[in-house]
Every structure is written in C-alpha cells, then in structure tokens.
Design a protein around this motif. Sequence first.
Motif, PDB file in Angstrom:
ATOM      1  N   LEU A 241       0.831  -1.200   0.000  1.00  0.00           N
ATOM      2  CA  LEU A 241       0.000   0.000   0.000  1.00  0.00           C
ATOM      3  C   LEU A 241       0.864   1.248   0.000  1.00  0.00           C
ATOM      4  O   LEU A 241       0.439   2.315   0.435  1.00  0.00           O
ATOM      5  N   GLU A 242       2.089   1.124  -0.514  1.00  0.00           N
ATOM      6  CA  GLU A 242       2.992   2.273  -0.630  1.00  0.00           C
ATOM      7  C   GLU A 242       2.298   3.383  -1.408  1.00  0.00           C
ATOM      8  O   GLU A 242       1.654   3.131  -2.424  1.00  0.00           O
ATOM      9  N   GLY A 243       2.417   4.599  -0.916  1.00  0.00           N
ATOM     10  CA  GLY A 243       1.827   5.749  -1.599  1.00  0.00           C
ATOM     11  C   GLY A 243       0.348   5.959  -1.301  1.00  0.00           C
ATOM     12  O   GLY A 243      -0.250   6.903  -1.808  1.00  0.00           O
TER      13      GLY A 243
ATOM     14  N   PHE B  97      -2.325  -1.761   7.711  1.00  0.00           N
ATOM     15  CA  PHE B  97      -2.082  -0.775   6.659  1.00  0.00           C
ATOM     16  C   PHE B  97      -0.663  -0.226   6.741  1.00  0.00           C
ATOM     17  O   PHE B  97       0.027  -0.104   5.736  1.00  0.00           O
ATOM     18  N   VAL B  98      -0.228   0.128   7.960  1.00  0.00           N
ATOM     19  CA  VAL B  98       1.126   0.661   8.140  1.00  0.00           C
ATOM     20  C   VAL B  98       2.160  -0.387   7.744  1.00  0.00           C
ATOM     21  O   VAL B  98       3.137  -0.088   7.048  1.00  0.00           O
ATOM     22  N   GLN B  99       1.949  -1.633   8.140  1.00  0.00           N
ATOM     23  CA  GLN B  99       2.880  -2.698   7.784  1.00  0.00           C
ATOM     24  C   GLN B  99       2.949  -2.905   6.268  1.00  0.00           C
ATOM     25  O   GLN B  99       3.975  -3.315   5.744  1.00  0.00           O
ATOM     26  N   ALA B 100       1.856  -2.586   5.576  1.00  0.00           N
ATOM     27  CA  ALA B 100       1.824  -2.717   4.118  1.00  0.00           C
ATOM     28  C   ALA B 100       2.351  -1.463   3.414  1.00  0.00           C
ATOM     29  O   ALA B 100       2.335  -1.389   2.195  1.00  0.00           O
ATOM     30  N   GLY B 101       2.795  -0.463   4.187  1.00  0.00           N
ATOM     31  CA  GLY B 101       3.423   0.716   3.603  1.00  0.00           C
ATOM     32  C   GLY B 101       2.567   1.955   3.501  1.00  0.00           C
ATOM     33  O   GLY B 101       3.022   2.982   2.997  1.00  0.00           O
ATOM     34  N   ALA B 102       1.331   1.899   3.956  1.00  0.00           N
ATOM     35  CA  ALA B 102       0.437   3.064   3.864  1.00  0.00           C
ATOM     36  C   ALA B 102       0.655   4.019   5.032  1.00  0.00           C
ATOM     37  O   ALA B 102       1.154   3.637   6.084  1.00  0.00           O
ATOM     38  N   LYS B 103       0.251   5.249   4.812  1.00  0.00           N
ATOM     39  CA  LYS B 103       0.089   6.204   5.906  1.00  0.00           C
ATOM     40  C   LYS B 103      -1.329   5.992   6.424  1.00  0.00           C
ATOM     41  O   LYS B 103      -2.223   5.632   5.655  1.00  0.00           O
ATOM     42  N   VAL B 104      -1.540   6.231   7.714  1.00  0.00           N
ATOM     43  CA  VAL B 104      -2.884   6.133   8.266  1.00  0.00           C
ATOM     44  C   VAL B 104      -3.213   7.372   9.075  1.00  0.00           C
ATOM     45  O   VAL B 104      -2.329   7.973   9.695  1.00  0.00           O
TER      46      VAL B 104
ATOM     47  N   LEU C 231       1.905   3.149  16.502  1.00  0.00           N
ATOM     48  CA  LEU C 231       1.995   2.757  15.096  1.00  0.00           C
ATOM     49  C   LEU C 231       3.242   3.305  14.409  1.00  0.00           C
ATOM     50  O   LEU C 231       3.710   2.737  13.435  1.00  0.00           O
ATOM     51  N   GLY C 232       3.755   4.424  14.882  1.00  0.00           N
ATOM     52  CA  GLY C 232       4.978   4.969  14.308  1.00  0.00           C
ATOM     53  C   GLY C 232       4.767   6.173  13.416  1.00  0.00           C
ATOM     54  O   GLY C 232       3.685   6.757  13.366  1.00  0.00           O
ATOM     55  N   PRO C 233       5.817   6.549  12.670  1.00  0.00           N
ATOM     56  CA  PRO C 233       5.811   7.811  11.929  1.00  0.00           C
ATOM     57  C   PRO C 233       4.814   7.887  10.766  1.00  0.00           C
ATOM     58  O   PRO C 233       4.522   8.980  10.302  1.00  0.00           O
ATOM     59  N   ASN C 234       4.289   6.775  10.316  1.00  0.00           N
ATOM     60  CA  ASN C 234       3.301   6.820   9.230  1.00  0.00           C
ATOM     61  C   ASN C 234       1.876   6.968   9.742  1.00  0.00           C
ATOM     62  O   ASN C 234       0.925   6.828   8.974  1.00  0.00           O
ATOM     63  N   ALA C 235       1.735   7.241  11.027  1.00  0.00           N
ATOM     64  CA  ALA C 235       0.399   7.389  11.611  1.00  0.00           C
ATOM     65  C   ALA C 235       0.212   8.791  12.179  1.00  0.00           C
ATOM     66  O   ALA C 235       1.113   9.367  12.766  1.00  0.00           O
ATOM     67  N   SER C 236      -0.974   9.325  11.967  1.00  0.00           N
ATOM     68  CA  SER C 236      -1.375  10.593  12.565  1.00  0.00           C
ATOM     69  C   SER C 236      -2.823  10.437  13.011  1.00  0.00           C
ATOM     70  O   SER C 236      -3.424   9.373  12.820  1.00  0.00           O
TER      71      SER C 236
END
Length: 141
Positions: free
Chosen positions: A14-16, A36-43, A60-65
């Motif tokens: 789910l990059e991008g 979703f995050v593990q698959a490369g998405a932002k959430v 969740l880390g830096p790809n989560a807001s």
Amino acid sequence: MNLSSKNSVSPFSLEGQTALITGGGSGLGLGMARCFVQAGAKVVLVGRRASVLSESAKWLGPNASWVAHDICDTGATDELLLQASRRAESPISILVNNAGIHLRKPAVETSAEEFESVLQTHVLAAHSLTRAALPSMIEQG
C-alpha cells in the motif's frame, strides 16, 4: 507477471496510499491501521478520544497521525477530510468506516432515540464521510 522478480510490486503493498480509519484508536480499527502501516500506507486515525488516538498513533509509528472528531457531526465532514489530508501530508485514498456504537440490551428495552444514534453512526455518518471522500478518491483513480 513473474512474482519472483525483484522488480515486481507486492500485491499487498500500500505504498503511496493514505487510509483514513474511523474508530481507529482501538479495537478492530487499530488492528486494521497496524496492517495498513505494515503494508506501507500512511494512516490517519479518527475518533472522539484524543488521548487514545495520540497513544495509538505513537504506537503505530511515523506513518500514523490522528484527528479527534465525532463523525456524527456531518456538517464538519469536509473539515475532517481537510485536516486528515494535512496531517498525513497526502490526499486520502482509502476510507475505512469502522466507527460504531453498540447497545448491549434487548431490542424491547432500546428506545427510539438510542436506536437512532446507532443509525446515525453506522449509516448516516458513514454515508456522509464516504460521499465527501469519493470525489477526491475517484480523481486519484
């Protein structure tokens, strides 16, 4: 397509992509966000409890807001989408209408007002958010 090729894209990538997940601070919503995050998405996690959302996004880390918002406030749906896109720094491309409320009592003890609140969350708010998110999602392909 040769799936063993180093240049092939994983069907699970789910990059991008950027997912908005209502009810994303706990339970199933948080579980989906993790996938979703593990698959490369932002959430972008959406819910009513800022403290829960903040802790979940940290986990969740830096790809989560996150955005604290009551999805039943359908008059503010466009503002929610704007805030979510700003927080993720990208447009929403995936919508998960996961928020819900539960009445743990028999139907004969459920008032019309209580049942209307279930419909407001599960049906009307989900429809409002989907309707508002779709034009941008369609434009993105």
